[in-house]
Design a protein around this motif. Structure first.
Motif, short mmCIF file in Angstrom:
data_model
loop_
_atom_site.label_atom_id
_atom_site.label_comp_id
_atom_site.label_asym_id
_atom_site.label_seq_id
_atom_site.Cartn_x
_atom_site.Cartn_y
_atom_site.Cartn_z
N MET A 710 0.94 -1.14 0.00
CA MET A 710 -0.02 -0.03 0.01
C MET A 710 0.90 1.19 0.01
SD MET A 710 -2.80 -1.33 2.98
CE MET A 710 -3.69 -2.81 2.79
N GLY A 711 2.01 1.30 0.77
CA GLY A 711 2.83 2.42 0.97
C GLY A 711 3.57 2.81 -0.16
N GLN A 712 3.91 1.64 -0.99
CA GLN A 712 4.65 1.76 -2.15
C GLN A 712 3.72 2.50 -3.39
OE1 GLN A 712 6.25 -2.06 -2.48
NE2 GLN A 712 8.30 -1.53 -1.88
N ALA A 713 2.49 1.97 -3.27
CA ALA A 713 1.61 2.28 -4.07
C ALA A 713 1.32 3.89 -4.05
CB ALA A 713 0.21 1.40 -4.13
N ILE A 714 0.89 4.29 -3.03
CA ILE A 714 0.80 5.67 -2.53
C ILE A 714 1.93 6.52 -2.91
CG2 ILE A 714 0.52 7.27 -0.59
CD1 ILE A 714 -1.12 4.84 0.89
N HIS A 715 2.98 6.22 -2.50
CA HIS A 715 4.43 6.83 -2.86
C HIS A 715 4.38 6.92 -4.45
CE1 HIS A 715 8.50 7.54 -3.74
NE2 HIS A 715 8.49 8.13 -2.58
N ASP A 716 4.06 5.83 -5.14
CA ASP A 716 4.25 5.90 -6.66
C ASP A 716 3.10 6.79 -7.37
OD1 ASP A 716 6.52 4.44 -6.35
OD2 ASP A 716 5.67 2.62 -6.68
N GLY A 717 2.25 7.30 -6.75
CA GLY A 717 1.11 8.25 -6.91
C GLY A 717 -0.08 7.43 -7.61
N ALA A 718 -0.49 6.20 -6.75
CA ALA A 718 -1.60 5.50 -7.37
C ALA A 718 -2.80 6.38 -6.98
CB ALA A 718 -1.68 4.45 -6.47
N CYS A 719 -2.90 7.39 -6.16
CA CYS A 719 -4.23 8.04 -5.73
C CYS A 719 -3.94 9.58 -5.83
CB CYS A 719 -4.02 7.93 -4.10
SG CYS A 719 -4.05 6.44 -3.33
N ALA A 720 -4.67 10.20 -6.68
CA ALA A 720 -4.83 11.56 -6.97
C ALA A 720 -5.46 12.46 -5.66
CB ALA A 720 -5.52 11.86 -8.36
N GLY A 721 -5.96 11.71 -5.03
CA GLY A 721 -6.67 12.18 -3.63
C GLY A 721 -5.91 11.72 -2.53
N PRO A 722 -6.78 11.67 -1.48
CA PRO A 722 -6.34 11.11 -0.12
C PRO A 722 -6.48 9.41 -0.26
CG PRO A 722 -8.57 12.03 0.05
CD PRO A 722 -7.98 12.57 -1.32
N ALA A 723 -5.70 8.90 0.72
CA ALA A 723 -5.38 7.50 0.40
C ALA A 723 -6.35 6.92 1.75
CB ALA A 723 -4.20 6.93 0.48
N PHE A 724 -7.38 5.99 1.98
CA PHE A 724 -7.97 5.50 2.92
C PHE A 724 -7.46 4.05 2.89
CE2 PHE A 724 -10.68 8.89 1.21
CZ PHE A 724 -11.35 9.20 2.50
N VAL A 725 -6.79 4.05 4.39
CA VAL A 725 -6.07 2.92 4.54
C VAL A 725 -6.64 2.34 5.98
CG1 VAL A 725 -3.84 1.79 5.17
CG2 VAL A 725 -4.02 3.65 3.46
N PRO A 726 -6.94 0.94 5.80
CA PRO A 726 -7.43 0.28 7.12
C PRO A 726 -6.71 0.66 8.45
CG PRO A 726 -7.37 -1.42 5.48
CD PRO A 726 -6.61 -0.20 4.98
N GLU A 727 -7.31 0.95 9.40
CA GLU A 727 -6.79 1.62 10.69
C GLU A 727 -5.38 0.82 11.20
OE1 GLU A 727 -8.11 3.79 14.47
OE2 GLU A 727 -9.50 2.34 13.92
N ALA A 751 -16.50 -0.83 8.73
CA ALA A 751 -17.51 0.66 8.78
C ALA A 751 -16.87 1.41 7.62
CB ALA A 751 -17.99 1.38 10.14
N PRO A 752 -16.66 1.23 6.34
CA PRO A 752 -16.02 2.02 5.33
C PRO A 752 -16.92 3.22 5.18
CG PRO A 752 -17.35 0.27 4.42
CD PRO A 752 -17.36 -0.06 5.79
N PRO A 753 -16.05 4.24 4.50
CA PRO A 753 -16.56 5.50 4.37
C PRO A 753 -17.81 5.30 3.01
CG PRO A 753 -14.47 5.51 3.54
CD PRO A 753 -14.61 4.37 4.30
N THR A 754 -18.86 6.07 3.29
CA THR A 754 -19.90 5.75 2.07
C THR A 754 -19.42 6.71 0.93
OG1 THR A 754 -20.91 7.41 3.18
CG2 THR A 754 -21.50 5.04 3.72
N GLN A 755 -18.71 7.85 1.05
CA GLN A 755 -18.55 8.81 0.23
C GLN A 755 -17.10 9.14 0.05
OE1 GLN A 755 -20.92 12.01 0.45
NE2 GLN A 755 -22.66 11.18 -0.34
N LEU A 756 -16.28 9.00 -0.94
CA LEU A 756 -14.78 9.33 -1.08
C LEU A 756 -14.77 10.56 -1.98
CD1 LEU A 756 -13.61 5.68 -1.52
CD2 LEU A 756 -13.59 7.14 0.62
#
Length: 807
Positions: A710-727, A751-756
């Motif tokens: 997950m961290g490598q994907a986030i670092h490589d720009g997989a998310c254009a916005g915020p990244a939601f990660v299990p606690e 209890a995942p977020p209903t809107q992202l």
């Protein structure tokens, strides 16, 4: 050997082993019970005296009762009754069988147990004292069972013959070993005197205090069989030398037998037969090498080929240590990420300049070096791993330097090749640990010290070499815990070479003094930290040390005996089991290097190589001390300083082997060298790159594979916005390091977020259920994708939901 010596040894051993057991009264809190109780709470006292609470699985160990066939034990105890309205019980278990389980008494009561001792040999009788666990006081957070105040034990029936015979055999071997060693080192009279003194002292000890003698000196088979086996192998080699004809023929036979045998051991196919072949082959090859006297020695390698060979070894070492370093191993271990966060803190905070970091429990040199690579490559796994990888590759040059100082250029290239391809060293070099920095600096220091002590430099050059040695040895102390023994290694390195040659001492003294002064100046900040914050400085060492006997089941001698066996077997039979450091159970040396190592040990025991042999044996012993004195043996990381001397010993065997073949055609020698290089390279490369990416045991050992992916994907720009990660992943050091600078939000998968927000992404663990993935997909209207698979499998590392960016 005169017949009265073995007769005296057997008589002494039997007198000691068959001493009658004594009735013993143990009072809690007195010295008499220090070996009796195990896994009880510390002693307490009240108006009735001292007592100990059991913790539910507590043991009474009857040291000194191994030799009796049955005994009686009386235990005075009390147990809580009807705590919270429930009746509590006590139970006694002996040899895996429950003896009795009854309601616990509300007053002090004595229970009498008649117990057999029918174990097949020497075995310390143990009685488990268990029962219902309760809290003794409202403000006491402990859980306790029953309280005992006194124990009385007495033998009932006669001798346990098998136990006595086993102990007599052990003592016979021990006394024989003591006699032989003293006889060989000091002479016949000293041998007889030592036998009588040690035997008499043991007899007196067993007679006066059978409990302590059984506790400290049970049958320590590793402690006697390993040295006896080594002596037998050495004597067998001497016999072969005296009787061998046609040494070249036996050299070929021994090489084949030894290599095939070691391959059988390495692959766990017929290991006993393989081990016999390994030992026999090593003895034959050693005898043939010593017996063979070629007319001429191989010519020393030319400078151009020498430089070319060193560069090739360096490139090979760097390639093995840096290939796909970002993704192999698959997951980052928490210590790697913690080191990266510390490097980032040093990079971003000019006021943070530590000498020693208690949080990581190592000196800070690694973190300063990693701060440069993090600045260059960002917060990636590659950034923190490349520093040890480079240090590991450069260590091929440092070991070559030492080998060149001792034996010359051909040995230097051999040592560099062995280290460059060593799976043990490659494995540690691909982790963001400080371990491989230690050999890099210490080998440079020891190589410069060698130049000083053998007289290759003198006067001003000796002082310059001493300055370099002091710098290197001082810096080694800023790397990893085992480096604290480098001063001892350096002192042994010096004294074993100079011996009583006072002229050599006078010549080398300026360089030695310069080394000591420079090293002391460099290490002075670390020494100041040690003196002012001793507890922090020794925290990790204390946690794993065998010398801390707080929770130890048996004596230090028993643990050391076990470690001795494990570290003896790790080279050829059974290596470390931790899949973060080694393919579980695989020997630490490949079959060819391991075979050369055993031959090198035998060759260096010869008188002609006494000084070099003693120096290398001392260096090997110092490298093994941290592992011998700690838990989890064998441990590849704590014995990192044993890699270089082991490979230098193997190098010497290779050097002598090629010298023995000097009269043979050059084509034959080149073919043998080429085949040897190919075997070493292929086996070691296949051991790492053929197993580590695809072995589920390695994935499991690194544990943080989800967070890493997950961290490598986030670092490589997989998310254009915020990244939601299990606690449970968001708070880990691995994800915090890799996702530095990116917005990460934690959520509970149930209890995942209903809107992202647009451009956001949501991650799930690779083993998340299909129902959970479907539920989240319905909630947010996006189907998940596999972020990355484990290599060579269809098992996802993590799942990712990507929301499109706003138009």
């Amino acid at each position: 050997m005169k017949i009265y010596i073995p007769f005296a040894i057997v008589v002494l051993a039997c007198l000691i082993a068959f001493q009658p057991s004594q009735a013993t009264r143990y009072a809690i809190g007195s010295p008499s019970e220090r070996h009796l109780t195990y896994s009880f709470w510390p002693p307490q006292s009240n108006a009735e005296g001292m007592y100990r609470w059991s913790d539910g699985e507590s043991w009474l160990r009857l040291f000194g009762y191994e030799r009796v066939s049955s005994f009686q034990i009386s235990i005075r105890l009390i147990g809580p009754v009807q705590i919270r309205g429930e009746e509590t019980t006590i139970r006694f278990v002996h040899q895996g069988e429950a003896l009795v389980e009854v309601p616990s008494p509300g007053t002090w009561r004595t229970y009498h147990l008649l117990l057999p001792n029918d174990a097949p040999g020497w075995h310390t009788p143990q009685v488990l004292v268990g029962g219902t666990l309760t809290s003794p006081m409202p403000d006491d957070g402990r859980e306790v069972g029953v309280a005992i105040s006194q124990v009385y034990a007495q033998p009932i029936a006669g001798l346990h013959l098998l136990a006595g015979l086993e102990y007599a055999l052990f003592l016979s071997l021990l006394l024989g070993l003591i006699w032989y060693s003293t006889h060989w080192l000091l002479g016949p009279r000293w041998g007889v005197g030592s036998l009588l003194c040690v035997g008499g002292a043991l007899l007196l000890w067993v007679r006066i205090d059978p409990t302590s003698s059984s506790f400290w000196l049970p049958p320590l088979w590793g402690g006697v069989l390993i040295p006896i086996g080594s002596i037998a192998l050495y004597q067998m080699t001497n016999y072969l030398i005296s009787t061998m004809q046609h040494p070249l023929r036996w050299l070929g036979i021994g090489s084949g037998v030894g290599l095939v045998g070691n391959l059988l051991v390495y692959t766990k196919q017929w290991p006993i037969l393989g081990f016999i072949g390994l030992v026999l082959g090593a003895a034959l090859v050693t005898a043939a090498i010593i017996k063979q006297q070629p007319q001429e020695k191989p010519k020393e390698i030319g400078i151009h080929w020498y430089i070319f060979g060193l560069i090739a070894c360096l490139i090979l070492a760097l390639g093995l240590r840096s290939f796909d370093l970002e993704h192999l191993p698959v997951g980052m271990w928490r210590d790697e990420a913690r080191h990266g966060l510390l490097a980032l803190r040093i990079l971003n905070n000019p006021g943070y300049r530590p000498i020693y970091v208690a949080q990581a429990d190592i000196p800070a040199l690694l973190f300063y070096m990693q701060s440069w690579s993090v600045a260059l490559f960002g917060t990636t796994a590659f950034a923190v791993r490349i520093v040890p990888a480079l240090a590991g590759a450069l260590s091929a040059l440092s070991i070559a330097y030492v080998a060149h100082q001792i034996w010359g250029g051909r040995a230097a290239l051999t040592a560099a090749l062995l280290l460059a391809t060593s799976t043990w060293h490659v494995w540690l070099s691909r982790l963001a640990f400080a371990a491989v920095l230690d050999p890099l600096f210490s080998l440079i220091g020891l190589g410069l010290l060698w130049r000083i002590i053998v007289g290759r430099v003198s006067g001003r050059d000796s002082i310059i070499a001493g300055f370099g040695a002091g710098m290197a040895l001082g810096l080694s102390l800023y790397t990893y815990h085992p480096a604290r023994l480098m001063p001892l290694a350096a002192m042994l390195w010096i004294t074993l070479n100079l011996g009583r040659n006072w002229a050599a001492w006078r010549r080398a003294l300026p360089g030695i003094i310069t080394t000591a002064v420079v090293a002391l100046l460099i290490v002075s900040p670390l020494l100041n930290y040690w003196f002012t914050r001793t507890q922090d400085f020794n925290q990790r060492v204390g946690q794993v040390s065998l010398l801390d006997r707080t929770n130890s089941e048996f004596a230090l001698t028993t643990d050391l005996n076990q470690n001795l066996v494990r570290y003896t077997l790790m080279w050829h039979v059974q290596g470390e089991e931790n899949a973060r450091h080694n393919i579980p159970g695989t020997p630490m040396l490949d079959p060819l290097t391991g075979f050369l190592f055993l031959i090198g040990l035998l060759l260096l025991l010869r008188k002609g190589q006494a000084k070099i042999g003693l120096a290398l044996f001392a260096l090997l012993g110092v490298g093994l001390i941290p592992g011998m004195l700690s838990t989890e043996a064998p441990h590849a990381v704590r014995t990192v300083d044993a890699i270089a001397p082991a490979l230098l010993i193997a190098t010497y065997a290779g050097l002598r082997l090629t010298t023995a073949l000097a009269d043979q055609p050059a084509r034959l020698r080149r073919s043998m060298i080429s085949v040897g290089v190919a075997i070493i390279g292929i086996i070691n490369a296949a051991s790492y790159f053929g197993h580590v990416p695809y072995d589920p045991r390695v994935w499991k050992a690194f544990h943080y594979t989800n967070e890493t992916g997950m961290g490598q994907a986030i670092h490589d720009g997989a998310c254009a916005g915020p990244a939601f990660v299990p606690e449970k992943f968001a708070a880990t050091e691995v994800l915090r390091y890799l996702a530095t600078g990116h917005e990460v939000r934690a959520f509970e998968p149930e209890a995942p977020p209903t809107q992202l927000p647009p451009g956001a992404c949501l991650f799930l663990a690779g083993d998340s259920s299909a129902d959970l993935r479907s539920h989240i997909a319905q909630q947010i209207g996006i189907q998940p994708q596999v972020g990355r698979y484990f290599p060579g499998s269809e098992q996802p590392i993590f799942w990712i939901y990507r929301l499109p960016q706003a138009q």
